[in-house]
Every structure is written in C-alpha cells, then in structure tokens.
Design a protein around this motif. Structure first.
Motif, PDB file in Angstrom:
ATOM      1  N   MET A   1       0.685  -1.200   0.026  1.00  0.00           N
ATOM      2  CA  MET A   1       0.029  -0.044   0.177  1.00  0.00           C
ATOM      3  C   MET A   1       0.947   1.196   0.003  1.00  0.00           C
ATOM      4  SD  MET A   1      -2.844   0.994   2.952  1.00  0.00           S
ATOM      5  CE  MET A   1      -3.656  -0.524   2.773  1.00  0.00           C
ATOM      6  N   THR A   2       0.585   2.043  -0.902  1.00  0.00           N
ATOM      7  CA  THR A   2       1.203   3.174  -0.970  1.00  0.00           C
ATOM      8  C   THR A   2       0.499   4.651  -0.543  1.00  0.00           C
ATOM      9  OG1 THR A   2       0.572   3.921  -3.340  1.00  0.00           O
ATOM     10  CG2 THR A   2       2.503   2.564  -2.897  1.00  0.00           C
ATOM     11  N   THR A   3       1.310   5.513   0.173  1.00  0.00           N
ATOM     12  CA  THR A   3       0.594   6.936   0.567  1.00  0.00           C
ATOM     13  C   THR A   3       0.534   7.660  -0.490  1.00  0.00           C
ATOM     14  OG1 THR A   3       1.552   6.301   2.862  1.00  0.00           O
ATOM     15  CG2 THR A   3       0.875   8.610   2.264  1.00  0.00           C
ATOM     16  N   SER A   4      -0.715   8.367  -0.795  1.00  0.00           N
ATOM     17  CA  SER A   4      -0.763   9.308  -1.881  1.00  0.00           C
ATOM     18  C   SER A   4      -0.317  10.448  -1.330  1.00  0.00           C
ATOM     19  CB  SER A   4      -2.435   9.459  -2.356  1.00  0.00           C
ATOM     20  OG  SER A   4      -2.467  10.346  -3.197  1.00  0.00           O
ATOM     21  N   ARG A   5       0.271  11.146  -2.293  1.00  0.00           N
ATOM     22  CA  ARG A   5       0.631  12.719  -2.103  1.00  0.00           C
ATOM     23  C   ARG A   5      -0.337  13.768  -2.205  1.00  0.00           C
ATOM     24  NH1 ARG A   5       6.786  12.551  -4.342  1.00  0.00           N
ATOM     25  NH2 ARG A   5       7.640  10.887  -3.206  1.00  0.00           N
ATOM     26  N   ASP A   6      -1.516  13.339  -2.603  1.00  0.00           N
ATOM     27  CA  ASP A   6      -2.611  14.261  -2.716  1.00  0.00           C
ATOM     28  C   ASP A   6      -2.819  15.255  -1.561  1.00  0.00           C
ATOM     29  OD1 ASP A   6      -5.601  15.347  -2.824  1.00  0.00           O
ATOM     30  OD2 ASP A   6      -5.635  14.021  -4.467  1.00  0.00           O
ATOM     31  N   PRO A   7      -2.854  16.194  -1.466  1.00  0.00           N
ATOM     32  CA  PRO A   7      -2.831  17.503  -0.538  1.00  0.00           C
ATOM     33  C   PRO A   7      -4.216  17.352   0.416  1.00  0.00           C
ATOM     34  CG  PRO A   7      -2.992  18.653  -2.463  1.00  0.00           C
ATOM     35  CD  PRO A   7      -2.748  17.226  -2.892  1.00  0.00           C
ATOM     36  N   ARG A   8      -5.048  16.725  -0.353  1.00  0.00           N
ATOM     37  CA  ARG A   8      -6.497  16.700   0.430  1.00  0.00           C
ATOM     38  C   ARG A   8      -6.087  15.801   1.588  1.00  0.00           C
ATOM     39  NH1 ARG A   8     -10.433  14.518  -4.148  1.00  0.00           N
ATOM     40  NH2 ARG A   8      -8.461  14.187  -5.185  1.00  0.00           N
ATOM     41  N   TYR A   9      -5.403  14.631   1.441  1.00  0.00           N
ATOM     42  CA  TYR A   9      -5.028  13.916   2.634  1.00  0.00           C
ATOM     43  C   TYR A   9      -4.071  14.208   3.485  1.00  0.00           C
ATOM     44  CZ  TYR A   9      -8.202  11.383  -0.251  1.00  0.00           C
ATOM     45  OH  TYR A   9      -9.522  11.230  -1.415  1.00  0.00           O
ATOM     46  N   ALA A  10      -3.467  15.137   3.442  1.00  0.00           N
ATOM     47  CA  ALA A  10      -2.373  15.695   4.386  1.00  0.00           C
ATOM     48  C   ALA A  10      -2.754  15.706   5.676  1.00  0.00           C
ATOM     49  CB  ALA A  10      -1.631  16.970   3.659  1.00  0.00           C
ATOM     50  N   TYR A  12      -3.532  13.298   7.713  1.00  0.00           N
ATOM     51  CA  TYR A  12      -4.269  12.334   8.204  1.00  0.00           C
ATOM     52  C   TYR A  12      -3.508  11.057   8.438  1.00  0.00           C
ATOM     53  CZ  TYR A  12      -8.823  14.531   7.314  1.00  0.00           C
ATOM     54  OH  TYR A  12      -9.684  15.462   7.183  1.00  0.00           O
ATOM     55  N   ARG A  13      -3.957  10.347   9.599  1.00  0.00           N
ATOM     56  CA  ARG A  13      -3.252   9.111  10.008  1.00  0.00           C
ATOM     57  C   ARG A  13      -3.224   8.044   9.056  1.00  0.00           C
ATOM     58  NH1 ARG A  13      -5.837   5.278  14.749  1.00  0.00           N
ATOM     59  NH2 ARG A  13      -4.164   3.670  14.523  1.00  0.00           N
ATOM     60  N   PHE A  14      -4.096   7.926   8.268  1.00  0.00           N
ATOM     61  CA  PHE A  14      -4.164   6.677   7.434  1.00  0.00           C
ATOM     62  C   PHE A  14      -3.892   7.373   5.832  1.00  0.00           C
ATOM     63  CE2 PHE A  14      -6.966   5.279  11.043  1.00  0.00           C
ATOM     64  CZ  PHE A  14      -6.554   3.879  11.279  1.00  0.00           C
ATOM     65  N   PRO A  15      -3.393   6.356   5.129  1.00  0.00           N
ATOM     66  CA  PRO A  15      -3.245   6.813   3.922  1.00  0.00           C
ATOM     67  C   PRO A  15      -4.443   6.908   3.015  1.00  0.00           C
ATOM     68  CG  PRO A  15      -2.050   4.716   4.492  1.00  0.00           C
ATOM     69  CD  PRO A  15      -2.983   4.947   5.488  1.00  0.00           C
ATOM     70  N   ALA A  16      -4.366   7.551   1.888  1.00  0.00           N
ATOM     71  CA  ALA A  16      -5.686   8.119   1.178  1.00  0.00           C
ATOM     72  C   ALA A  16      -6.439   6.585   0.658  1.00  0.00           C
ATOM     73  CB  ALA A  16      -4.909   8.873  -0.232  1.00  0.00           C
ATOM     74  N   GLU A  17      -5.569   5.709   0.213  1.00  0.00           N
ATOM     75  CA  GLU A  17      -6.116   4.620  -0.024  1.00  0.00           C
ATOM     76  C   GLU A  17      -7.175   3.885   0.946  1.00  0.00           C
ATOM     77  OE1 GLU A  17      -2.918   4.938  -0.294  1.00  0.00           O
ATOM     78  OE2 GLU A  17      -2.059   4.416  -2.066  1.00  0.00           O
ATOM     79  N   VAL A  18      -6.776   4.017   1.995  1.00  0.00           N
ATOM     80  CA  VAL A  18      -7.820   3.547   3.092  1.00  0.00           C
ATOM     81  C   VAL A  18      -8.991   4.367   3.218  1.00  0.00           C
ATOM     82  CG1 VAL A  18      -8.100   3.341   5.608  1.00  0.00           C
ATOM     83  CG2 VAL A  18      -5.964   2.456   4.403  1.00  0.00           C
ATOM     84  N   ILE A  19      -8.759   5.539   3.221  1.00  0.00           N
ATOM     85  CA  ILE A  19      -9.896   6.645   3.397  1.00  0.00           C
ATOM     86  C   ILE A  19     -10.819   6.673   2.184  1.00  0.00           C
ATOM     87  CG2 ILE A  19     -10.364   9.009   3.579  1.00  0.00           C
ATOM     88  CD1 ILE A  19      -7.871   9.462   4.917  1.00  0.00           C
ATOM     89  N   THR A  20     -10.353   6.489   1.117  1.00  0.00           N
ATOM     90  CA  THR A  20     -11.171   6.425  -0.332  1.00  0.00           C
ATOM     91  C   THR A  20     -11.870   5.174  -0.177  1.00  0.00           C
ATOM     92  OG1 THR A  20      -9.430   5.812  -1.630  1.00  0.00           O
ATOM     93  CG2 THR A  20      -9.832   7.968  -1.567  1.00  0.00           C
ATOM     94  N   THR A  21     -11.473   4.008   0.227  1.00  0.00           N
ATOM     95  CA  THR A  21     -11.779   2.591   0.100  1.00  0.00           C
ATOM     96  C   THR A  21     -12.894   2.751   1.151  1.00  0.00           C
ATOM     97  OG1 THR A  21      -9.820   1.666  -0.530  1.00  0.00           O
ATOM     98  CG2 THR A  21     -11.705   0.219   0.495  1.00  0.00           C
ATOM     99  N   ALA A  22     -12.915   3.349   2.331  1.00  0.00           N
ATOM    100  CA  ALA A  22     -13.971   3.445   3.381  1.00  0.00           C
ATOM    101  C   ALA A  22     -14.921   4.292   2.761  1.00  0.00           C
ATOM    102  CB  ALA A  22     -13.603   4.111   4.491  1.00  0.00           C
ATOM    103  N   VAL A  23     -14.877   5.409   2.167  1.00  0.00           N
ATOM    104  CA  VAL A  23     -15.837   6.171   1.507  1.00  0.00           C
ATOM    105  C   VAL A  23     -16.557   5.388   0.306  1.00  0.00           C
ATOM    106  CG1 VAL A  23     -16.484   8.137   0.252  1.00  0.00           C
ATOM    107  CG2 VAL A  23     -14.600   8.122   1.983  1.00  0.00           C
ATOM    108  N   TRP A  24     -15.704   4.677  -0.543  1.00  0.00           N
ATOM    109  CA  TRP A  24     -16.207   3.790  -1.664  1.00  0.00           C
ATOM    110  C   TRP A  24     -17.476   2.820  -1.071  1.00  0.00           C
ATOM    111  CZ3 TRP A  24     -15.167  -1.335  -3.094  1.00  0.00           C
ATOM    112  CH2 TRP A  24     -15.727  -1.726  -4.220  1.00  0.00           C
TER     113      TRP A  24
END
Length: 237
Positions: A1-10, A12-24
């Motif tokens: 799992m890689t951590t996205s550099r998208d500033p929207r997730y700066a 946050y404790r969890f990587p962007a992949e985890v957050i977007t998967t939870a939302v999905w």
C-alpha cells in the motif's frame, strides 16, 4: 500500500487508499458505518465507525463534485417519480429524476406532493442540466402536468405508470439503505446522503443486459480508474 501525496489527505493518520476505500464501501453498497469499520478491521485497519462517518461526509462531497465535472451530458428523456419516506414519524416525499438509461439526474426531499413541489424539482433540474428535455415521463400525478405547463410548456409529457418503471426502479437502492440505517433521521440527512450516494452510483451504473462480459469488465475497470483519479488514490485490496 502506498501513501498518496494528494494534499487533500495531508495530516491524516491513514493513507489516502484507506480513506477512499472506506468512502467507496459506504456509498457504493448498503453497508452501515459499523459494517465498514468491521470490513476494514478484517484487513488489519483499526478505525472507528465515527471516523468513517467523518470521512464519508468530508471526502464524499469532494469526490462527487469532481465526478460531476467529468459526467457526460445525460439523455434527453427524463423519468420523474416520487416515493413516500417516513422521517421522524412524518411523511416526506423523495422526488427523483433519471434519464432514459437510468442515470440519476437529481433528487429532492420535500414535505409536499403538490404542484409547488413539482415546480421546485423541475427548476432544480433545469438549473443543473442546463436545458430542458425532449420528453418528460411521469405517472398520472396531476402535479407534474401543472408544473410542466408553467416551467416547461414546450416539452412533450407522457403520463403512464407502465412507462415510468425506470424511475421507480431507481428508488430501490434508497429503500435498501433506508432499511440498513433503520430509517433516515431527518429530511436534511436524506438529501445530504443521496447527493453523494447517487453520483457515485452513476459512476458504477454498468448495465449487464445484452452486453458481452469482456465489455462489462472493461467498463468496470474504466470506472475504477475514474474513481482513482477523482479520489486521488486507488482502492486498496
């Protein structure tokens, strides 16, 4: 799992992949917040259902705004229908409009089922779609005809219950979610949830009828690619 550099997730404790998967998961399927929490826990990710709720509200709205900017122009035949919702013991009406292919154009929760409410829906649709449809299909509720005469007098209006199955079927995911949530808490809650849920459902509205499996899988892959682009991170396995 890689951590996205998208500033929207700066920050946050969890990587962007985890957050977007939870939302999905929350908006794509009829899952409760606690079910999403448990599905993440099965993948070794410990997060509370309240955190999932906050992610859904914050990032769901941003993702949907980006999806809307990418969405193609919808069909020129609108199917309109309304369904009763009981919220806090009171009757409300969920007005919904879909195009000829079943893509949701808009929803509006109102306490009335009269011509004034129908006019409000039509005005909202015209503002969002930018132009009137060629044909409007509804059931025989007289409020639609009265509103159309005022708002869209030149549009062809077909009133027949059997012609409007596409709009009626579009209510089914909302009914499933309503049961899962043990009823919606308020009209604002319904409007807020569906304003995020329906555009995400549109993205993954991949009809299988009379479609080769290879074409369906290709369309599904493209949908996942669009999701990764607008969310700023792919889904994690």
């Amino acid at each position: 799992m890689t951590t996205s550099r998208d500033p929207r997730y700066a920050g946050y404790r969890f990587p962007a992949e985890v957050i977007t998967t939870a939302v999905w998961l929350y908006f794509r399927f009829p899952l409760s917040l606690r079910m999403v929490e448990e599905m993440l826990a099965a993948r070794g990710i410990t997060v509370s259902h309240e955190t999932v709720r906050q992610w859904a509200l914050k990032f769901g709205r941003d993702i949907v705004d980006r999806l809307r900017r990418r969405a193609p122009r919808r069909g020129d035949r609108w199917h309109l229908d309304e369904v009763v919702l009981t919220i806090a013991g009171k009757k409300h009406y969920l007005w919904r409009a879909v195009d000829r292919d079943g893509f949701v154009l808009d929803v509006l929760v109102q306490s009335r089922r009269d011509a004034k409410a129908a006019k409000r829906l039509l005005r909202k649709l015209l503002k969002k779609q930018g132009l009137a449809p060629r044909v409007m299909v509804t059931d025989k509720l007289k409020s639609y005809a009265a509103a159309k005469r005022t708002i869209m007098p030149g549009v062809e209006h077909r009133q027949h219950k059997g012609l409007n199955n596409r709009a009626e079927n579009s209510h089914q995911p909302t009914r499933r979610r309503e049961r899962q949530m043990k009823c919606f808490k308020s009209a604002r809650h319904v409007q807020r949830f569906l304003s995020i849920h329906d555009p995400i459902a549109n993205l993954f509205h991949l009809r299988r009828d009379h479609r080769p499996a290879a074409d369906y899988r290709k369309a599904r892959t493209q949908a996942f690619q669009v999701w990764a682009a607008v969310a700023g991170a792919p889904l994690f396995a």
